[in-house]
Design an enzyme around this catalytic site. Structure first.
Site, PDB file in Angstrom:
ATOM      1  NE  ARG A   1      -2.755 -27.598  -1.416  1.00  0.00           N
ATOM      2  CZ  ARG A   1      -3.387 -28.564  -2.098  1.00  0.00           C
ATOM      3  NH1 ARG A   1      -4.325 -28.250  -2.978  1.00  0.00           N
ATOM      4  NH2 ARG A   1      -3.091 -29.829  -1.904  1.00  0.00           N
TER       5      ARG A   1
ATOM      6  CE1 TYR B   1       7.709  -4.150  -0.821  1.00  0.00           C
ATOM      7  CE2 TYR B   1       7.441  -6.159  -2.071  1.00  0.00           C
ATOM      8  CZ  TYR B   1       7.854  -5.517  -0.933  1.00  0.00           C
ATOM      9  OH  TYR B   1       8.402  -6.235   0.084  1.00  0.00           O
TER      10      TYR B   1
ATOM     11  CG  ASP C   1       0.230  -3.357  -4.567  1.00  0.00           C
ATOM     12  OD1 ASP C   1      -0.415  -3.089  -3.540  1.00  0.00           O
ATOM     13  OD2 ASP C   1       1.336  -3.922  -4.552  1.00  0.00           O
TER      14      ASP C   1
ATOM     15  CE  LYS D   1       4.234  -4.372   3.649  1.00  0.00           C
ATOM     16  NZ  LYS D   1       4.423  -4.175   2.217  1.00  0.00           N
TER      17      LYS D   1
HETATM   18  C1  LIG Z   1       4.909  -4.947   1.117  1.00  0.00           C
HETATM   19  C2  LIG Z   1       4.316  -4.757  -0.206  1.00  0.00           C
HETATM   20  C3  LIG Z   1       4.125  -5.841  -1.072  1.00  0.00           C
HETATM   21  C4  LIG Z   1       4.584  -7.247  -0.721  1.00  0.00           C
HETATM   22  O1  LIG Z   1       3.826  -7.767   0.318  1.00  0.00           O
HETATM   23  P1  LIG Z   1       4.395  -8.856   1.384  1.00  0.00           P
HETATM   24  O2  LIG Z   1       3.235  -9.031   2.297  1.00  0.00           O
HETATM   25  O3  LIG Z   1       5.591  -8.245   2.027  1.00  0.00           O
HETATM   26  O4  LIG Z   1       4.735 -10.072   0.612  1.00  0.00           O
HETATM   27  C5  LIG Z   1       3.510  -5.593  -2.279  1.00  0.00           C
HETATM   28  N1  LIG Z   1       3.120  -4.365  -2.644  1.00  0.00           N
HETATM   29  C6  LIG Z   1       3.301  -3.297  -1.835  1.00  0.00           C
HETATM   30  C7  LIG Z   1       2.854  -1.953  -2.287  1.00  0.00           C
HETATM   31  C8  LIG Z   1       3.908  -3.457  -0.603  1.00  0.00           C
HETATM   32  O5  LIG Z   1       4.100  -2.388   0.191  1.00  0.00           O
END
Ligand SMILES: *Cc1c(COP(=O)(O)O)cnc(C)c1O
Length: 394
Positions: A59, A111, A183, A208
């Site tokens: 961890r 998001y 982000d 993604k």
């Molecule tokens: C999908 C997404 C998230 C969340 O990520 P997860 O891996 O699904 O927890 C956060 N920000 C953006 C822009 C996203 O497309």
């Protein structure tokens, strides 16, 4: 064998395509293996009390995860990286930097899960948020009251692909001694590197484009400040939402091909955006790579190109339910950034956790369609869109 994160040097490759492959910690010195091994272990044997190899418990630290963390830190141009079990775990760790009484400004397009964790989880700890139009830096400045401790933006933002001037946000945050958080999921460090503009914290849903094959859920954080890195390491170890060794390996593997995948994603997206813009059935196209798009000039200045996410609306005489059930090559699914093209309906899927009134206010209409352009042959994607649009005439 492995360097600790804090010792990792930013190598400064001339070109990011090389860093994607050789960056962070490359291979395994002990055997010469060109790939970092999967250290599928929870613990590490100690030779005596207080005598360990630098690794104690997975961890706290795992060599495979540490390789990924070094890699993303280097790619984003930061001092330290942190890998989590999902994008939301990464964002949650970042939000854990704040305390009760603090307020966080978020851009009007974020998001849905980011909104939800603030609205439903952090609100219980009296960490509040306010939704502001971050594309307008002047009005944004007036919103920074003494309780505001951070500005969190996406650019281009989800799902309307609105562009925020990241350099201006970083300057504004510095002026008010608060943190700026970006982000960077939609762009990846291959297309945009927010830390270069003075942004403090970069977060990713690596599920993604970084993962790129729709087969791993993961999140990453990069910071460029030692103190912030120490605090995040503490939060990561204390709250424990870490990424496992195998998923860390998968991400390292995927990141090697990021440049070729992104080049094709974007090339396809640029063609599809023009196709949609010229289509008689299409009312609006949102794509920051179109010269007519909001923030086109700013995006051009801060990113390599417009990325590969496109949102659009059809005219009222098209039935979007039928559109969604008619796509064949393109899959109707949540998520984005995989090699396969995906469409989704933000109002009922990715952004359903945002109340209807707020969705209307920020422009996430019931007719909005979001397309994650894959790397298939672009003619095939366009042909599928064309037949689905034809099928959906009322
Ligand atoms: C999908 C997404 C998230 C969340 O990520 P997860 O891996 O699904 O927890 C956060 N920000 C953006 C822009 C996203 O497309």
């Amino acid at each position: 064998m492995f360097k600790k994160i804090s010792e990792v040097m930013i190598m400064g490759y001339k070109h990011i395509e090389s860093a994607l492959i050789h960056g962070g910690i490359y291979g395994d010195k002990q055997t010469g293996a060109v790939n970092v091994p999967i250290y599928q272990t929870s613990t590490y044997e100690q030779s005596g009390l207080g005598q360990n190899t630098g690794w104690e418990y997975s961890r706290t630290g795992n060599p495979t995860r540490a390789s990924l963390e070094a890699l993303i830190a280097e790619l984003e141009g930061g001092k330290a990286g942190f890998a989590f079990g999902s994008g939301m775990a990464a964002i949650t760790a970042v939000l854990s930097l704040f305390q009760s009484g603090d307020k966080i400004i978020i851009s009007s397009n974020v998001y849905g899960g980011t909104f939800r964790v603030l609205d439903k989880i952090f609100s219980s700890f009296d960490i509040t948020y306010s939704i502001e139009d971050t594309t307008n830096i002047e009005t944004l400045g007036n919103k920074i009251t003494p309780d505001v401790k951070a500005i969190l933006v996406e650019s281009p933002a989800n799902p309307l692909l609105t562009v925020t001037d990241l350099r201006a946000v970083a300057e504004l945050a510095k002026k008010h001694h608060i943190l700026s958080i970006v982000d960077n999921t939609f762009m990846t460090p291959y297309l945009q590197r927010p830390i270069e503009f003075g942004i403090d914290i970069v977060v990713h849903s690596a599920t993604k484009y970084l993962g790129g094959h729709s087969d791993v859920v993961s999140g990453l954080v990069v910071v460029n400040d030692e103190k912030l890195a120490e605090r995040l390491a503490f939060i990561q170890n204390s709250t424990g939402g870490v990424l496992g060794p195998f998923d860390s390996f998968l991400l390292i593997r995927s990141i090697k091909t990021l440049s070729v995948r992104m080049d094709r994603h974007v090339k396809n997206a640029e063609k599809i955006a023009v196709y949609l813009q010229n289509h008689e059935a299409v009312k609006n196209v949102y794509y920051p790579g179109l010269a007519t798009a909001q923030g086109y000039d700013i995006n051009k200045r801060q990113a390599k190109n417009g990325g590969a996410m496109i949102s659009f609306e059809l005219y009222e005489n098209y039935d979007i339910k039928r559109f969604f059930s008619s796509v064949k090559l393109i899959a109707l699914a949540e998520s984005l950034g995989g090699v396969e093209s995906l469409v989704c309906h933000p109002a009922s899927m990715t952004h359903a956790s945002i109340p209807y009134e707020i969705r209307q206010k920020v422009g996430i209409t019931e007719g909005l369609i979001r397309l994650s352009v894959g790397i298939e042959n672009v003619e095939d994607i366009i042909a599928d869109l064309e037949q689905a649009i034809k099928e959906s005439v009322k």
